[in-house]
Design a protein around this motif. Structure first.
Motif, PDB file in Angstrom:
ATOM      1  N   ASN A 214       0.808  -1.220   0.000  1.00 26.80           N
ATOM      2  CA  ASN A 214       0.000   0.000   0.000  1.00 26.80           C
ATOM      3  C   ASN A 214       0.847   1.278   0.000  1.00 26.80           C
ATOM      4  N   ARG A 215       2.068   1.196   0.467  1.00 21.61           N
ATOM      5  CA  ARG A 215       2.919   2.387   0.512  1.00 21.61           C
ATOM      6  C   ARG A 215       3.414   2.786  -0.870  1.00 21.61           C
ATOM      7  N   TRP A 216       3.539   1.808  -1.768  1.00 20.14           N
ATOM      8  CA  TRP A 216       4.084   2.095  -3.106  1.00 20.14           C
ATOM      9  C   TRP A 216       3.162   3.031  -3.915  1.00 20.14           C
ATOM     10  N   PRO A 217       1.847   2.780  -3.998  1.00 20.19           N
ATOM     11  CA  PRO A 217       1.013   3.731  -4.747  1.00 20.19           C
ATOM     12  C   PRO A 217       0.946   5.104  -4.088  1.00 20.19           C
ATOM     13  N   ILE A 218       1.049   5.142  -2.772  1.00 22.55           N
ATOM     14  CA  ILE A 218       1.060   6.445  -2.087  1.00 22.55           C
ATOM     15  C   ILE A 218       2.307   7.225  -2.495  1.00 22.55           C
ATOM     16  N   ALA A 219       3.447   6.536  -2.560  1.00 25.18           N
ATOM     17  CA  ALA A 219       4.694   7.181  -2.989  1.00 25.18           C
ATOM     18  C   ALA A 219       4.579   7.644  -4.445  1.00 25.18           C
ATOM     19  N   GLN A 220       3.947   6.842  -5.290  1.00 22.03           N
ATOM     20  CA  GLN A 220       3.763   7.232  -6.688  1.00 22.03           C
ATOM     21  C   GLN A 220       2.881   8.478  -6.801  1.00 22.03           C
ATOM     22  N   ILE A 221       1.864   8.545  -5.970  1.00 19.73           N
ATOM     23  CA  ILE A 221       0.984   9.720  -5.973  1.00 19.73           C
ATOM     24  C   ILE A 221       1.746  10.957  -5.508  1.00 19.73           C
ATOM     25  N   GLU A 222       2.601  10.792  -4.513  1.00 20.36           N
ATOM     26  CA  GLU A 222       3.421  11.919  -4.033  1.00 20.36           C
ATOM     27  C   GLU A 222       4.332  12.437  -5.152  1.00 20.36           C
TER      28      GLU A 222
END
Length: 195
Positions: A120-128
């Protein structure tokens, strides 16, 4: 040998067409020959196309005196100066917001480093990172506005030194932001190589 009516009519039609075509060719050939003969008639009727004596100039002529004084470009209009100052201020504000957002995003991107899309952290990082790319686009828009102002002043022969300095400053902001985005992208993928 006797031919029936349809064959007789066809033969007659064919003969008429051939005679007329032959006649047409003769008329066309005669017309073409007459046209060429008309062009080749005596020289008294058509002028000679060679240079005439008065067209042969041998002397050199001096031009009017050219003033060597170059006029300086005019000063920028007050409205253009106000637009330029507003663009520089806006670029500084955009850059400050970008830096603040990048510092907030760095820990989230670092926590997703080495993970894949199933975490779940990977898409959040991509959004950032995408959000930072979007924020960088705002600087590009301001840079395009400055380029437009530069071209307008070039056409109106107006002083451009202040615009050059502003463009350089905004370009530096853009380059710094692109560098920071590249570092964050590298940070996101940095732990993937580690076992």
């Amino acid at each position: 040998m006797h031919l029936n009516g349809w064959q007789d009519a066809g033969f007659v039609l064919f003969t008429i067409v051939m005679v007329r075509t032959s006649h047409f060719r003769k008329v066309l050939t005669f017309s073409a020959a007459a046209a060429v003969a008309g062009c080749a008639s005596s020289a008294e009727r058509y002028p000679n196309l060679n240079l005439r004596e008065f067209e042969r100039v041998q002397r050199t002529f001096t031009s009017a005196a050219v003033t060597s004084q170059v006029s300086a470009p005019s000063s920028m209009a007050a409205s253009d100066l106000a637009d330029l100052e507003a663009a520089i201020k806006l670029a500084g504000e955009h850059h400050a917001r970008f830096l603040a957002q990048a510092e907030e995003a760095r820990p989230r991107i670092a926590s997703a480093a080495g993970t894949g899309f199933e975490d779940n952290r990977w898409p959040i990082a991509q959004i950032e990172i995408a959000s930072l790319e979007s924020r960088n686009g705002e600087i590009m828009s301001l840079l395009a506005d400055l380029d437009s102002l530069y071209s307008d002043t070039s056409f109106s022969f107006t002083e451009r030194e202040q615009i050059d300095q502003a463009r350089e400053q905004v370009s530096d902001y853009h380059a710094a932001e692109r560098q920071m985005i590249a570092e964050l992208i590298d940070l996101l993928g940095s732990r993937e190589e580690q076992p």
